[in-house]
Structures are given as C-alpha cells and as structure tokens.
Design a protein around this motif. Structure first.
Motif, PDB file in Angstrom:
ATOM      1  N   PRO A   1      20.992 -10.429  22.120  1.00 38.38           N
ATOM      2  CA  PRO A   1      19.641 -10.577  21.576  1.00 38.38           C
ATOM      3  C   PRO A   1      18.662 -11.044  22.636  1.00 38.38           C
ATOM      4  CG  PRO A   1      21.056 -12.352  20.786  1.00 38.38           C
ATOM      5  CD  PRO A   1      21.931 -11.420  21.566  1.00 38.38           C
ATOM      6  N   SER A   2      17.408 -10.778  22.427  1.00 35.78           N
ATOM      7  CA  SER A   2      16.234 -11.186  23.217  1.00 35.78           C
ATOM      8  C   SER A   2      15.990 -10.309  24.439  1.00 35.78           C
ATOM      9  CB  SER A   2      16.254 -12.681  23.589  1.00 35.78           C
ATOM     10  OG  SER A   2      17.018 -12.950  24.737  1.00 35.78           O
ATOM     11  N   VAL A   3      16.941  -9.430  24.789  1.00 36.44           N
ATOM     12  CA  VAL A   3      16.765  -8.588  25.982  1.00 36.44           C
ATOM     13  C   VAL A   3      15.640  -7.560  25.758  1.00 36.44           C
ATOM     14  CG1 VAL A   3      17.888  -6.770  27.350  1.00 36.44           C
ATOM     15  CG2 VAL A   3      19.085  -8.924  26.923  1.00 36.44           C
ATOM     16  N   VAL A   4      15.712  -6.848  24.642  1.00 34.17           N
ATOM     17  CA  VAL A   4      14.711  -5.796  24.382  1.00 34.17           C
ATOM     18  C   VAL A   4      13.337  -6.434  24.163  1.00 34.17           C
ATOM     19  CG1 VAL A   4      14.073  -3.886  22.852  1.00 34.17           C
ATOM     20  CG2 VAL A   4      16.483  -4.274  23.428  1.00 34.17           C
ATOM     21  N   ALA A   5      13.315  -7.557  23.436  1.00 33.32           N
ATOM     22  CA  ALA A   5      12.039  -8.254  23.197  1.00 33.32           C
ATOM     23  C   ALA A   5      11.434  -8.719  24.513  1.00 33.32           C
ATOM     24  CB  ALA A   5      12.279  -9.453  22.270  1.00 33.32           C
ATOM     25  N   ALA A   6      12.275  -9.287  25.382  1.00 35.65           N
ATOM     26  CA  ALA A   6      11.776  -9.824  26.655  1.00 35.65           C
ATOM     27  C   ALA A   6      11.217  -8.709  27.539  1.00 35.65           C
ATOM     28  CB  ALA A   6      12.911 -10.565  27.376  1.00 35.65           C
TER      29      ALA A   6
ATOM     30  N   SER B   1      10.020  -5.836  26.553  1.00 40.72           N
ATOM     31  CA  SER B   1       8.780  -5.336  25.936  1.00 40.72           C
ATOM     32  C   SER B   1       7.624  -6.295  26.198  1.00 40.72           C
ATOM     33  CB  SER B   1       8.961  -5.202  24.419  1.00 40.72           C
ATOM     34  OG  SER B   1      10.042  -4.364  24.116  1.00 40.72           O
ATOM     35  N   TYR B   2       7.939  -7.596  26.153  1.00 37.91           N
ATOM     36  CA  TYR B   2       6.895  -8.601  26.344  1.00 37.91           C
ATOM     37  C   TYR B   2       6.335  -8.550  27.772  1.00 37.91           C
ATOM     38  CZ  TYR B   2       4.577 -13.167  25.682  1.00 37.91           C
ATOM     39  OH  TYR B   2       3.653 -14.171  25.575  1.00 37.91           O
ATOM     40  N   MET B   3       7.242  -8.508  28.742  1.00 41.11           N
ATOM     41  CA  MET B   3       6.757  -8.491  30.133  1.00 41.11           C
ATOM     42  C   MET B   3       6.046  -7.176  30.442  1.00 41.11           C
ATOM     43  SD  MET B   3       7.403 -11.449  31.066  1.00 41.11           S
ATOM     44  CE  MET B   3       7.577 -12.098  29.388  1.00 41.11           C
ATOM     45  N   ALA B   4       6.522  -6.072  29.836  1.00 39.33           N
ATOM     46  CA  ALA B   4       5.828  -4.788  30.046  1.00 39.33           C
ATOM     47  C   ALA B   4       4.427  -4.846  29.449  1.00 39.33           C
ATOM     48  CB  ALA B   4       6.636  -3.657  29.409  1.00 39.33           C
ATOM     49  N   LYS B   5       4.303  -5.606  28.351  1.00 38.80           N
ATOM     50  CA  LYS B   5       2.983  -5.768  27.720  1.00 38.80           C
ATOM     51  C   LYS B   5       2.050  -6.535  28.647  1.00 38.80           C
ATOM     52  CE  LYS B   5       1.007  -8.090  23.664  1.00 38.80           C
ATOM     53  NZ  LYS B   5       1.369  -8.940  22.519  1.00 38.80           N
ATOM     54  N   ILE B   6       2.563  -7.627  29.247  1.00 40.36           N
ATOM     55  CA  ILE B   6       1.753  -8.414  30.192  1.00 40.36           C
ATOM     56  C   ILE B   6       1.400  -7.550  31.404  1.00 40.36           C
ATOM     57  CG2 ILE B   6       1.835 -10.367  31.809  1.00 40.36           C
ATOM     58  CD1 ILE B   6       3.447 -11.922  29.806  1.00 40.36           C
TER      59      ILE B   6
ATOM     60  N   THR C   1       8.956 -22.293  32.346  1.00 36.72           N
ATOM     61  CA  THR C   1       8.021 -22.906  31.391  1.00 36.72           C
ATOM     62  C   THR C   1       8.798 -23.699  30.339  1.00 36.72           C
ATOM     63  OG1 THR C   1       7.943 -20.815  30.151  1.00 36.72           O
ATOM     64  CG2 THR C   1       6.219 -21.171  31.788  1.00 36.72           C
ATOM     65  N   GLU C   2       9.090 -23.072  29.194  1.00 41.35           N
ATOM     66  CA  GLU C   2       9.684 -23.833  28.086  1.00 41.35           C
ATOM     67  C   GLU C   2      11.205 -23.891  28.147  1.00 41.35           C
ATOM     68  OE1 GLU C   2       8.872 -21.766  24.447  1.00 41.35           O
ATOM     69  OE2 GLU C   2       9.547 -19.858  25.239  1.00 41.35           O
ATOM     70  N   GLY C   3      11.856 -23.154  29.080  1.00 45.10           N
ATOM     71  CA  GLY C   3      13.317 -23.039  29.074  1.00 45.10           C
ATOM     72  C   GLY C   3      13.718 -21.798  28.294  1.00 45.10           C
TER      73      GLY C   3
HETATM   74  C1  LIG Z   1      12.172 -13.720  23.619  1.00 40.99           C
HETATM   75  C2  LIG Z   1      10.714 -13.828  24.036  1.00 40.99           C
HETATM   76  C3  LIG Z   1      10.179 -12.435  24.349  1.00 40.99           C
HETATM   77  C4  LIG Z   1       9.939 -14.435  22.881  1.00 40.99           C
HETATM   78  O1  LIG Z   1       8.661 -14.780  23.330  1.00 40.99           O
HETATM   79  P1  LIG Z   1       7.492 -15.241  22.337  1.00 40.99           P
HETATM   80  O2  LIG Z   1       6.467 -15.919  23.150  1.00 40.99           O
HETATM   81  O3  LIG Z   1       8.099 -15.952  21.187  1.00 40.99           O
HETATM   82  O4  LIG Z   1       6.987 -13.819  21.850  1.00 40.99           O
HETATM   83  P2  LIG Z   1       5.782 -13.426  20.902  1.00 40.99           P
HETATM   84  O5  LIG Z   1       6.236 -13.611  19.487  1.00 40.99           O
HETATM   85  O6  LIG Z   1       4.520 -14.077  21.341  1.00 40.99           O
HETATM   86  O7  LIG Z   1       5.671 -11.863  21.217  1.00 40.99           O
HETATM   87  C5  LIG Z   1       5.244 -11.375  22.472  1.00 40.99           C
HETATM   88  C6  LIG Z   1       5.817 -10.003  22.691  1.00 40.99           C
HETATM   89  O8  LIG Z   1       7.237 -10.082  22.897  1.00 40.99           O
HETATM   90  C7  LIG Z   1       7.889  -8.984  22.254  1.00 40.99           C
HETATM   91  N1  LIG Z   1       8.702  -9.524  21.147  1.00 40.99           N
HETATM   92  C8  LIG Z   1       8.827 -10.819  20.797  1.00 40.99           C
HETATM   93  N2  LIG Z   1       9.681 -10.944  19.761  1.00 40.99           N
HETATM   94  C9  LIG Z   1      10.115  -9.702  19.461  1.00 40.99           C
HETATM   95  C10 LIG Z   1      11.011  -9.190  18.493  1.00 40.99           C
HETATM   96  N3  LIG Z   1      11.633  -9.964  17.627  1.00 40.99           N
HETATM   97  N4  LIG Z   1      11.220  -7.859  18.470  1.00 40.99           N
HETATM   98  C11 LIG Z   1      10.609  -7.040  19.344  1.00 40.99           C
HETATM   99  N5  LIG Z   1       9.720  -7.475  20.276  1.00 40.99           N
HETATM  100  C12 LIG Z   1       9.485  -8.790  20.337  1.00 40.99           C
HETATM  101  C13 LIG Z   1       6.787  -8.075  21.724  1.00 40.99           C
HETATM  102  O9  LIG Z   1       6.442  -7.135  22.710  1.00 40.99           O
HETATM  103  C14 LIG Z   1       5.667  -9.060  21.513  1.00 40.99           C
HETATM  104  O10 LIG Z   1       4.395  -8.437  21.555  1.00 40.99           O
HETATM  105  P3  LIG Z   1       3.752  -7.843  20.178  1.00 40.99           P
HETATM  106  O11 LIG Z   1       4.594  -6.675  19.831  1.00 40.99           O
HETATM  107  O12 LIG Z   1       3.851  -8.921  19.170  1.00 40.99           O
HETATM  108  O13 LIG Z   1       2.382  -7.501  20.571  1.00 40.99           O
HETATM  109  C15 LIG Z   1      10.540 -14.751  25.290  1.00 40.99           C
HETATM  110  O14 LIG Z   1      10.927 -16.056  24.943  1.00 40.99           O
HETATM  111  C16 LIG Z   1      11.334 -14.306  26.485  1.00 40.99           C
HETATM  112  O15 LIG Z   1      10.961 -13.371  27.176  1.00 40.99           O
HETATM  113  N6  LIG Z   1      12.437 -14.994  26.759  1.00 40.99           N
HETATM  114  C17 LIG Z   1      13.395 -14.599  27.814  1.00 40.99           C
HETATM  115  C18 LIG Z   1      14.564 -13.956  27.143  1.00 40.99           C
HETATM  116  C19 LIG Z   1      15.622 -13.492  28.085  1.00 40.99           C
HETATM  117  O16 LIG Z   1      15.493 -13.483  29.285  1.00 40.99           O
HETATM  118  N7  LIG Z   1      16.722 -13.060  27.489  1.00 40.99           N
HETATM  119  C20 LIG Z   1      17.886 -12.639  28.223  1.00 40.99           C
HETATM  120  C21 LIG Z   1      19.064 -13.398  27.747  1.00 40.99           C
HETATM  121  S1  LIG Z   1      19.309 -14.882  28.672  1.00 40.99           S
HETATM  122  C22 LIG Z   1      20.273 -14.288  30.003  1.00 40.99           C
HETATM  123  O17 LIG Z   1      21.267 -13.650  29.786  1.00 40.99           O
HETATM  124  C23 LIG Z   1      19.832 -14.266  31.443  1.00 40.99           C
HETATM  125  C24 LIG Z   1      19.333 -15.465  32.158  1.00 40.99           C
HETATM  126  C25 LIG Z   1      18.209 -16.075  31.430  1.00 40.99           C
HETATM  127  O18 LIG Z   1      20.327 -16.440  32.306  1.00 40.99           O
HETATM  128  C26 LIG Z   1      18.893 -14.948  33.515  1.00 40.99           C
HETATM  129  C27 LIG Z   1      18.366 -15.986  34.445  1.00 40.99           C
HETATM  130  O19 LIG Z   1      18.812 -17.139  34.362  1.00 40.99           O
HETATM  131  O20 LIG Z   1      17.538 -15.606  35.333  1.00 40.99           O
END
Ligand SMILES: CC(C)(COP(=O)([O-])OP(=O)([O-])OC[C@H]1O[C@@H](n2cnc3c(N)ncnc32)[C@H](O)[C@@H]1OP(=O)([O-])[O-])[C@@H](O)C(=O)NCCC(=O)NCCSC(=O)C[C@@](C)(O)CC(=O)[O-]
Ligand SMILES: NC(=O)C1=CN([C@@H]2O[C@H](COP(=O)(O)OP(=O)(O)OC[C@H]3O[C@@H](n4cnc5c(N)ncnc54)[C@H](OP(=O)(O)O)[C@@H]3O)[C@@H](O)[C@H]2O)C=CC1
Length: 434
Positions: A93-98, A100-105, A383-385
C-alpha cells in the motif's frame, strides 16, 4: 544520449479527478476513456482471468494455476511534455498513491524530463586456458569486423530493424584464481527487446571462432545484467513553493530531502533502503508490462555499487533559484517485444494503456516513476515521517487480516486510523463492535 522521439499522445490527460474515491470498475472506465483503450484491452485489465491457465502453461513449467496481484494506475504523470497513465502491479500500500502525488506536484512545474542511450546490451564470452591473455585480446580485436559480421549473420529481423552487434570489448584478467582469463563483450543493440535471449544466442554462436582466434577454451557465454550501456536518466525540478507543508517552508522541505539523500550517498545501510524506495516505483511497472524484474533489480544494484561503494542511485540538490532538483540514472533492460511482454494479455493491455511505442520510451517513463517514488519517500521522511501516510493506507490490509469484508473494510480501517492504533488486535476489536 537521445531523447525518445515525440509522438502523438495516446493519453490526453493523466490527471483523473477523484480517481481515489471511485469503485474499481469506474476507475477502469475512466482510464479506458482517457487512454482510448479498446474493449479487449480493458477486459484484460479487469479482475479474474486475464491470464488463462492454458497461456500460463506455455510460459513456465509445472504450471498449476496463476497468482494474482493488485493492478493500480498512477495518475498525473507528465514525461517529456506528454501525459501517461502508469500501470503498477504491486502488493504494497501507499506506492501508487505516493507516485501519483509526486507526479501531481511535478506536473505543475512541467513534469519529468528523461533521456536514454541506445538499447545496447552486453554479452560475455569467457576464455580460459591462455598463456598470453594480452596477446589473445589483441587477436580478438584484430578480428573485430569478422566477429561482428558472424554475430549478425543469424538475426536478420534485428539487423533489419537497425539493431544487431555493433562492437566488441575485450577485458583481460591477467591473474585470476584459475589463471589468466579474457572476457570478450559483445555490444548488441537489441532495439525493442529486453535482449537476453538475443545476445545469448549470439555469444554461443561465436564460441568456436573465439577459441580458434585465441587458442583458449571458451566457458561462459551469457549476457551481463549490468547493462551500463543501456542507461536512462530522469530529472525533475520542483519549485520551492510546491513543497510547502502546514508546518515547514518549501525551502526547509527541499533542504530536508537533500540531507536525507546525502545519508544514502555515504552510507550503504541507508542506500539499500533509499534504493528500495526507488524500486518501489520501478518494479511495479516492470511487472505490469511483463518484463523481467530480476534483471532490472540486478542491474540497478550492481550499478549502485559500480565504484566499489554501494550508494544512492539518485541525487537531490537545491538549485540557485531554490528549486529542488532530482536526478535518477540507472541501467534499464526493458522490452516491448519478447519474453512475457507479448504472451501475457494483461502486459499487452498495460503497454496499450501506457501508449509507449518503443522499449526506450517504456524505460524512460519507468525511471520517471522511480524518481517520483524516491521523492515521495524522502519528502515523507524529511517532514512528518513515513508512518502517517503509509499506515493510513495500510490500514485496509490490516482490516482484511482481522477478518473484515465488503464495506466493513473501509469502516474498520478508518476507525483504527482515527484511534491511532493500526494493529490487527485493534481492528478485531472494532470489527466486533461493528
Ligand atoms: C501516502 C501519501 C501519498 C499520502 O499523502 P497525503 O498528504 O495524505 O495525501 P492527500 O490526501 O493530500 O492526497 C494528495 C495526492 O496523493 C494521491 N493520493 C493520496 N491518497 C490516495 C489514495 N488513497 N488513492 C489514490 N491516490 C491517493 C493523490 O494523487 C492525491 O491527489 P488528489 O487525487 O487528491 O488530487 C504520502 O504520505 C506519501 O507520499 N507517503 C510516502 C509513501 C511511500 O513512500 N510509500 C512506500 C512504502 S514505504 C517503503 O517501502 C520505502 C521507504 C520509505 O522505506 C523508502 C525510503 O526509506 O526511502
Ligand atoms: N540474465 C537474464 O536476465 C536472462 C534473462 N532471460 C529472459 O530472456 C527474455 C528476454 O529475451 P529477449 O531476447 O528480449 O526475448 P525474445 O528472444 O523473446 O525476443 C527477442 C527477439 O524478438 C525479435 N524481434 C521482433 N521485433 C523486434 C524489435 N522491434 N526489436 C527487437 N527484437 C525484435 C528478434 O528477432 P527474431 O524475430 O528473429 O527472433 C529478437 O531476437 C526474458 O524472458 C528474460 O527473462 C533469459 C536468459 C538470461
């Protein structure tokens, strides 16, 4: 480096408003309209039997069935000025959302810029049993034209497409544990294929000639997954304002991302996780398009360690005007013909959805997704972790593990997120309450 030729865009607009709140079938309709997908392609991206067992049985051995994973679509991508909807097959989870979010920015600042080299793969031919390895090298180089001609004598399809063996390199290892060794590399332009089978065939075909020229014995004849002549570079520039959060200025976020990247540059423990975050974006596209993810992973990590120190594949910097600039460069052996890309119906449909017309274009878009994913993780970490965004989306997995079904999944997920306790035990409690 060449930038893939611009073409008529197949996707008019990758910004699909409200996609996250739709039901899967409605999302499918929305992307089919945006990408102009025909009914069979749309059906192949549907749930159920995209890969018939009869087809699967022809792909690998001892087949007993098929194994499904979620297929999501990342929105908002603009790459070299063109919109793309990106199919991603991933269990996390969160990969596709993340992405999409960065592509939006990023799209606000023009999106991602990408470029790539020609699709050159290396095949290695190992020669042992030599007394004069440098003499053997000279002899092989003297026969360069004849070796290239022989390598190209069979694969007329490839040569007619402008590909084929283009050059050789000869690497000398004067004193290995088994004596002097010479390794000849065939440098082969594989056009739209991943190219492993293509170059392996060439390498095996040349073995007798190499033995004749060197007087040595040929052992291995196999491609190298360190495809460092098949490179893709993606770059993004984010204006400072686009990074501002409720509590931090854009400049603070940009600086935090640069500092996070610096740890990955100097420390392999962090680099492994940082690069895993990049592959979070790359692998799902590789899988969705039927490509060989082991080959991509092997190439990426070998490239990250090419200077004897495992390091970050990306670089993040702050430009003079304060903009955050990210760059990602890695080998990308992806194809749109060959392997499973043509046999798996869903892979074919995923390629249609992307609208790519060459292996190079596919690899370029995929690296842009890797860069977006890296930016998402670093932005969250700086930022927030990572846990707030990730666990909020992981909550639905937890709810399912606790036994929730149907509409209860979202209800339980919401409740455990609001309680700040995203655990199976709490989800079970909530489920009992419902
Ligand atoms: C998860 C977010 C995007 C939430 O971020 P947020 O601020 O809660 O998002 P939002 O609700 O403000 O939405 C912003 C945009 O995000 C997308 N979005 C947001 N939610 C959804 C959803 N449910 N379904 C589809 N798209 C979604 C969507 O594009 C949306 O735009 P909108 O469509 O509303 O105009 C953010 O917290 C984030 O980017 N987090 C990072 C997540 C990440 O990296 N995940 C990978 C797993 S962790 C890992 O395995 C690797 C790691 C982290 O260890 C690597 C490293 O250490 O470098
Ligand atoms: N270490 C590794 O990574 C290894 C990977 N593999 C596997 O090899 C497979 C990929 O090999 P690959 O060589 O790509 O697959 P294929 O052999 O299936 O396809 C390549 C062939 O497709 C034909 N072709 C048709 N159109 C084109 C075009 N536009 N551009 C290029 N070639 C074209 C070519 O000739 P023609 O029509 O004459 O055949 C070419 O030789 C993957 O399944 C991978 O998992 C295998 C061994 C090792």
């Amino acid at each position: 480096m060449t930038v893939s030729a611009t073409k008529t865009p197949s996707v008019v607009n990758s910004r699909i408003e409200g996609m996250r709140d739709m039901e899967p079938a409605d999302r499918r309709d929305a992307i089919a309209i945006a990408a102009g997908l025909d009914a069979p392609a749309k059906a192949a991206l549907s749930d159920g039997s995209a890969l018939p067992v009869a087809v699967a049985n022809g792909m690998i051995e001892n087949v007993i069935g098929t194994f499904e994973l979620p297929l999501g679509v990342a929105t908002n991508f603009v790459v070299n000025g063109q919109d793309y909807l990106v199919p991603m097959v991933v269990e996390e989870p969160s990969v596709v959302a993340a992405a999409s979010y960065m592509a939006k920015i990023a799209r606000a600042g023009g999106g991602f810029k990408v470029s790539s080299t020609a699709p050159i793969m290396r095949a290695q031919v190992q020669v042992i049993g030599l007394d004069d390895p440098f003499g053997a090298r000279a002899a092989l180089l003297a026969h360069r034209d004849a070796l290239i001609e022989k390598a190209n004598s069979k694969d007329t399809v490839l040569t007619e497409l402008g590909g084929g063996c283009k050059d050789i390199e000869v690497h000398v290892f004067p004193s290995s544990a088994i004596g002097p060794m010479v390794v000849m590399h065939l440098l082969v332009d594989v056009r739209d294929a991943m190219g492993a089978n293509t170059v392996n065939t060439m390498a095996e075909m040349l073995a007798p000639q190499v033995e004749e020229i060197t007087g040595g014995t040929v052992r291995l004849r196999i491609l190298s997954n360190l495809a460092d002549k098949r490179m893709v570079t993606a770059n993004v520039r984010i204006p400072t304002d686009a990074l501002t959060t409720k509590t931090l200025s854009g400049a603070q976020v940009a600086q935090g991302i640069v500092e996070a990247c610096e740890l990955a540059i100097i420390d392999p423990y962090r680099a492994a996780t940082h690069n895993k975050g990049i592959m979070n974006g790359i692998d799902p596209v590789v899988v969705a398009t039927g490509n060989d993810w082991r080959a991509i992973e092997a190439g990426a990590h070998a490239y990250a360690a090419r200077n004897g120190h495992y390091t970050s594949l990306s670089r993040w910097e702050v430009a003079r005007d304060g903009a955050l600039v990210g760059t990602l460069e890695l080998p990308m052996a992806m194809g749109i013909v060959g392997g499973a890309t043509r046999t798996h119906p869903a892979a074919q449909a995923a390629l249609k959805l992307l609208g790519v017309t060459s292996a190079q274009e596919l690899a370029e878009v995929t690296v842009a997704v890797g860069l977006a994913q890296n930016m998402a993780a670093l932005r969250a970490l700086a930022t927030e972790g990572i846990q707030r965004g990730h666990m909020t989306l992981h909550a639905r997995n937890i709810a399912i593990t606790a036994g929730a079904q149907g509409s209860d999944i979202d209800r339980v997920a919401k409740a455990i997120v609001e309680a700040g306790d995203v655990t199976v035990a709490r989800a079970k409690q909530m489920l009992e309450g419902i």
